[in-house]
Write a protein that holds these residues in place. Structure first.
Motif, mmCIF file in Angstrom:
data_model
loop_
_atom_site.group_PDB
_atom_site.id
_atom_site.type_symbol
_atom_site.label_atom_id
_atom_site.label_comp_id
_atom_site.label_asym_id
_atom_site.label_seq_id
_atom_site.Cartn_x
_atom_site.Cartn_y
_atom_site.Cartn_z
ATOM 1 N N LEU A 20 -11.759 19.265 -48.799
ATOM 2 C CA LEU A 20 -11.622 18.266 -49.857
ATOM 3 C C LEU A 20 -12.663 18.502 -50.942
ATOM 4 C CD1 LEU A 20 -10.461 15.653 -51.047
ATOM 5 C CD2 LEU A 20 -12.044 14.397 -49.563
ATOM 6 N N LEU A 21 -13.888 18.737 -50.563
ATOM 7 C CA LEU A 21 -14.959 18.975 -51.529
ATOM 8 C C LEU A 21 -14.656 20.191 -52.399
ATOM 9 C CD1 LEU A 21 -17.817 18.253 -52.534
ATOM 10 C CD2 LEU A 21 -18.709 19.719 -50.731
ATOM 11 N N HIS A 22 -14.218 21.279 -51.788
ATOM 12 C CA HIS A 22 -13.898 22.492 -52.561
ATOM 13 C C HIS A 22 -12.697 22.263 -53.476
ATOM 14 C CE1 HIS A 22 -16.089 24.782 -49.178
ATOM 15 N NE2 HIS A 22 -16.923 24.466 -50.147
ATOM 16 N N THR A 23 -11.727 21.482 -53.015
ATOM 17 C CA THR A 23 -10.558 21.182 -53.847
ATOM 18 C C THR A 23 -10.959 20.337 -55.054
ATOM 19 O OG1 THR A 23 -9.117 21.280 -51.914
ATOM 20 C CG2 THR A 23 -8.249 20.148 -53.843
ATOM 21 N N VAL A 24 -11.807 19.337 -54.818
ATOM 22 C CA VAL A 24 -12.265 18.484 -55.917
ATOM 23 C C VAL A 24 -13.078 19.305 -56.910
ATOM 24 C CG1 VAL A 24 -13.795 16.548 -56.517
ATOM 25 C CG2 VAL A 24 -12.167 16.337 -54.615
ATOM 26 N N ARG A 25 -13.948 20.159 -56.411
ATOM 27 C CA ARG A 25 -14.735 21.011 -57.307
ATOM 28 C C ARG A 25 -13.830 21.884 -58.170
ATOM 29 N NH1 ARG A 25 -19.558 22.874 -53.223
ATOM 30 N NH2 ARG A 25 -20.855 21.029 -53.510
ATOM 31 N N ALA A 26 -12.797 22.431 -57.578
ATOM 32 C CA ALA A 26 -11.860 23.264 -58.345
ATOM 33 C C ALA A 26 -11.129 22.424 -59.389
ATOM 34 C CB ALA A 26 -10.863 23.935 -57.406
ATOM 35 N N ALA A 27 -10.764 21.211 -59.019
ATOM 36 C CA ALA A 27 -10.046 20.337 -59.952
ATOM 37 C C ALA A 27 -10.933 19.907 -61.113
ATOM 38 C CB ALA A 27 -9.508 19.110 -59.223
ATOM 39 N N LEU A 28 -12.224 19.810 -60.873
ATOM 40 C CA LEU A 28 -13.152 19.367 -61.900
ATOM 41 C C LEU A 28 -13.860 20.523 -62.604
ATOM 42 C CD1 LEU A 28 -14.776 16.332 -60.054
ATOM 43 C CD2 LEU A 28 -12.933 16.308 -61.746
ATOM 44 N N ASP A 29 -13.405 21.718 -62.349
ATOM 45 C CA ASP A 29 -14.003 22.899 -62.957
ATOM 46 C C ASP A 29 -14.104 22.706 -64.467
ATOM 47 O OD1 ASP A 29 -14.970 25.377 -63.506
ATOM 48 O OD2 ASP A 29 -13.293 26.474 -62.639
ATOM 49 N N PRO A 34 -7.141 24.247 -69.948
ATOM 50 C CA PRO A 34 -6.608 23.002 -69.380
ATOM 51 C C PRO A 34 -7.323 22.666 -68.073
ATOM 52 C CG PRO A 34 -5.037 24.787 -69.099
ATOM 53 C CD PRO A 34 -6.168 25.320 -69.946
ATOM 54 N N PRO A 35 -7.399 21.386 -67.731
ATOM 55 C CA PRO A 35 -8.054 21.007 -66.476
ATOM 56 C C PRO A 35 -7.313 21.593 -65.286
ATOM 57 C CG PRO A 35 -6.918 19.138 -67.461
ATOM 58 C CD PRO A 35 -6.834 20.276 -68.449
ATOM 59 N N GLY A 36 -8.036 21.744 -64.202
ATOM 60 C CA GLY A 36 -7.436 22.270 -62.980
ATOM 61 C C GLY A 36 -6.412 21.298 -62.418
ATOM 62 N N PRO A 37 -5.707 21.725 -61.387
ATOM 63 C CA PRO A 37 -4.684 20.855 -60.795
ATOM 64 C C PRO A 37 -5.335 19.636 -60.150
ATOM 65 C CG PRO A 37 -5.067 22.786 -59.428
ATOM 66 C CD PRO A 37 -5.857 22.984 -60.690
ATOM 67 N N PRO A 38 -4.594 18.518 -60.089
ATOM 68 C CA PRO A 38 -5.153 17.335 -59.426
ATOM 69 C C PRO A 38 -5.321 17.603 -57.930
ATOM 70 C CG PRO A 38 -2.846 17.007 -59.933
ATOM 71 C CD PRO A 38 -3.251 18.324 -60.563
ATOM 72 N N SER A 42 -2.338 15.245 -49.917
ATOM 73 C CA SER A 42 -2.394 15.721 -48.531
ATOM 74 C C SER A 42 -3.811 16.137 -48.130
ATOM 75 C CB SER A 42 -1.435 16.892 -48.333
ATOM 76 O OG SER A 42 -1.803 17.983 -49.167
ATOM 77 N N VAL A 43 -4.603 16.638 -49.078
ATOM 78 C CA VAL A 43 -5.972 17.054 -48.780
ATOM 79 C C VAL A 43 -6.827 15.827 -48.483
ATOM 80 C CG1 VAL A 43 -8.025 18.219 -49.683
ATOM 81 C CG2 VAL A 43 -5.767 19.159 -50.152
ATOM 82 N N LEU A 44 -6.663 14.783 -49.281
ATOM 83 C CA LEU A 44 -7.394 13.541 -49.054
ATOM 84 C C LEU A 44 -6.947 12.887 -47.747
ATOM 85 C CD1 LEU A 44 -9.452 11.490 -49.986
ATOM 86 C CD2 LEU A 44 -7.683 10.454 -51.404
ATOM 87 N N ALA A 45 -5.660 12.880 -47.499
ATOM 88 C CA ALA A 45 -5.130 12.287 -46.268
ATOM 89 C C ALA A 45 -5.649 13.024 -45.034
ATOM 90 C CB ALA A 45 -3.605 12.303 -46.286
ATOM 91 N N GLU A 46 -5.740 14.352 -45.121
ATOM 92 C CA GLU A 46 -6.264 15.138 -43.997
ATOM 93 C C GLU A 46 -7.698 14.730 -43.690
ATOM 94 O OE1 GLU A 46 -7.292 19.763 -42.811
ATOM 95 O OE2 GLU A 46 -7.125 19.198 -44.916
#
Length: 74
Positions: A20-29, A34-38, A42-46
Motif C-alpha cells: 500500500l505504501l509503495h502504491t501510494v508513493r507511486a500515485a503521489l509521484d 499527469p498524476p499517477g494512477p489512483p 483492492s490494495v487498501l482492502a488487502e
C-alpha cells in the motif's frame, strides 16, 4: 534485517502495508506530467483485511512498532 519474530498474520499485514505504501508513493509521484494512477481499492482492502486478521486494526502503535522492527527504513 528483520529482528522481530512475526507471526504469519503479522508478516502478511506488514507486507500488505508496504505494498500500500509503495502504491501510494507511486500515485503521489511528483514528476512532471499527469498524476499517477489512483490507489486501487483492492490494495487498501488487502491492507485492511491483513491488519484485521493480525489483530492490529485500531492498534497502530503495536503495528508500527512491528513494522519498524521488521523493516526499519520505512
Amino acid at each position: 534485517m528483520p529482528t522481530a519474530v512475526l507471526t504469519d498474520r503479522e508478516r502478511t499485514a506488514v507486507q500488505a502495508y508496504l505494498r500500500l505504501l509503495h502504491t501510494v508513493r507511486a500515485a503521489l509521484d511528483t514528476h512532471p506530467g499527469p498524476p499517477g494512477p489512483p490507489v486501487p481499492p483492492s490494495v487498501l482492502a488487502e491492507a485492511e483485511t491483513a491488519l484485521s486478521q493480525a489483530g492490529l486494526r485500531g492498534n497502530e502503535e503495536s503495528f508500527f512498532r512491528l513494522l519498524h522492527d521488521w523493516h526499519p527504513d520505512q
